[in-house]
Design a protein around this motif. Sequence first.
Motif, PDB file in Angstrom:
ATOM      1  N   HIS A  70     -10.039   0.389  44.738  1.00 51.25           N
ATOM      2  CA  HIS A  70     -10.610  -0.708  45.522  1.00 51.25           C
ATOM      3  C   HIS A  70     -10.171  -0.476  46.963  1.00 51.25           C
ATOM      4  N   ALA A  71     -10.668   0.614  47.532  1.00 49.84           N
ATOM      5  CA  ALA A  71     -10.147   1.106  48.804  1.00 49.84           C
ATOM      6  C   ALA A  71     -10.347   0.108  49.933  1.00 49.84           C
ATOM      7  N   ALA A  72     -11.527  -0.496  50.018  1.00 48.71           N
ATOM      8  CA  ALA A  72     -11.801  -1.382  51.153  1.00 48.71           C
ATOM      9  C   ALA A  72     -10.808  -2.531  51.204  1.00 48.71           C
ATOM     10  N   PHE A  73     -10.572  -3.172  50.066  1.00 48.30           N
ATOM     11  CA  PHE A  73      -9.679  -4.325  50.082  1.00 48.30           C
ATOM     12  C   PHE A  73      -8.209  -3.920  50.026  1.00 48.30           C
ATOM     13  N   ALA A  74      -7.930  -2.711  49.562  1.00 49.76           N
ATOM     14  CA  ALA A  74      -6.574  -2.199  49.720  1.00 49.76           C
ATOM     15  C   ALA A  74      -6.254  -2.059  51.200  1.00 49.76           C
ATOM     16  N   GLY A  75      -7.234  -1.585  51.966  1.00 53.01           N
ATOM     17  CA  GLY A  75      -7.042  -1.481  53.407  1.00 53.01           C
ATOM     18  C   GLY A  75      -6.900  -2.835  54.066  1.00 53.01           C
ATOM     19  N   VAL A  76      -7.728  -3.806  53.647  1.00 50.85           N
ATOM     20  CA  VAL A  76      -7.599  -5.168  54.177  1.00 50.85           C
ATOM     21  C   VAL A  76      -6.202  -5.711  53.886  1.00 50.85           C
ATOM     22  N   GLU A  77      -5.725  -5.463  52.660  1.00 48.46           N
ATOM     23  CA  GLU A  77      -4.395  -5.932  52.269  1.00 48.46           C
ATOM     24  C   GLU A  77      -3.311  -5.259  53.104  1.00 48.46           C
ATOM     25  N   ARG A  78      -3.476  -3.969  53.386  1.00 55.60           N
ATOM     26  CA  ARG A  78      -2.502  -3.255  54.217  1.00 55.60           C
ATOM     27  C   ARG A  78      -2.432  -3.867  55.611  1.00 55.60           C
TER      28      ARG A  78
END
Length: 549
Positions: A70-78
């Motif tokens: 879930h790359a997009a929201f992993a990035g948002v979370e980061r």
Amino acid sequence: MSEPADLLIVNGRVFDGRVRTPSTAVAVTAGRIARVGSDARVLEMRGEGTRVIDAAGGVIHPGFVDAHTHAAFAGVERLSIDLTPASSVEETLELIRAGAERSDAEWLTGGGWSHELFPMPTRQQLDAIVPDRPVALSDAGHHTLWVNSKALELAGVDRNTPQPHNGRIHLDEHGDPSGYLNETAAELVGRIIPPATEDEIYAGLLNAQEYLWSIGVTGWHEAILGEYNGKADCTPAYLRAIGEGTLKSETSGALWIAPGLREQDVPALVDRFIALRERNAAAGMVTTTAKAMIDGVPHGETAALLEPYCNHGDGFAGELHFDEPTIREFVAALDAAGFALHVHVMGDRGIRVALDAIEAARSANGSGPRHHIAHLSMVQHEDARRFGPLGITANIQGLWAAPDPFVIDQIGEERMLRGYPFRTIAEGGADLAMGSDWPVSPADPWLAIHVVVNRWAPPPPGAPVPSLPDGAEPPNLDAEHQALTLEQALGAYTSGSSGLVLGRSGRVRVGERADLAVATGDPFELPAHEIASLKTAVTVVGGAVVHAN
């Protein structure tokens, strides 16, 4: 005289995506692999402008392809409150405090907290840090929300709120919501959280891409495209990045089938997905996969089991997210329409229902797309043998295949030891792919490969690799019968995943797209228990060096 190469990688050892070869070097020209062979043979292609990278004895391999992330929201979370670095209760609470201090957002969101550190988190713990703004933090598995009192108040969740289907509002000793919400109960709060904006998701996607490059991941499969658990659809961010040329990695994605779908609504779903597939393809995005979550997770007692959970004298064994006729209907209809099913299953009953549905679709429609089942937490032996004959790829999240004390409490040691039967599935003729489920678990492929080969968890970040006496090993998850070889594991995370979700071989061969990575060592020369010590030294995407230590 050969045409000069753009890039040469020498002094390594090539793993071609299937096997470790005698070759030590690779040449790249115009984004493609131009030569594979000895250092001397490859250095013949050196020209005035050629960049030469010394692999320093490390393995040169196809770039990792994450088959479930879930790359997009992993990035948002980061970019929000990222709790994944915390290794203690105190560190977790300090990260929340720091996040609250630097943000003036109406809602404080993020996630990555550990069930091992917080088996039953409370709203009071968050209230002590942030009493005046709503806080909602996903657990590392992203099936649970930890919220404060303000979030519960705004969502209207109190002691009188009915328990939702396939979810649980945990109550404290006074009968009030504790701030711990599982599965669909999380959506009671999640639905009122302002979703990330397209700009925020776009920034998260590019942040994720940079991070994935740093760990050798050159392509991936976005496991949910659509609105999910209060999160906005990340498809527009992908289409924007493709259109603007900022998404350099090859990706694909799975269209989301929301729980609660009814049998009579399946034809409309298929029509909508066909239209989305065509629209996305015209914009350069591959969305030929449909994602369904058949059940939940053992941690929240929402995985669907054949036998009851240990702590339930009433015989409770979890529930499916759809009724069985609906599962059979949407699997058959999507298979007929050319969609590969990407199925989340954790419980052994869920696995059996999914296999039965795919078998029925094969019977009705004949051979079709390569369906894949992810996670594989509990699989009965006879069901593990069905993957190969049905043409189903095992989509492995390798980091999970280690003893888990928390899960033992839910399902017992005997069932846990039967979990993640990767070797049995492979011996039954099934193809293997690997993915991280990031941000549910860390995205570093070498950590997952370590677990798949050893069947015990790697040391925490920053901790030394354990020194083991000859013949000794930590407690493992049936390594004797279910461990994969290093070649199988590395192959699954490279060519296996690439073939499944990108539709190309993912091999180090002349003419292939130059998506490559170089490790800091050669795992084939290391003791198995040191695999987790490897890092990525160099990453190449489409012939361009995008990461180099």
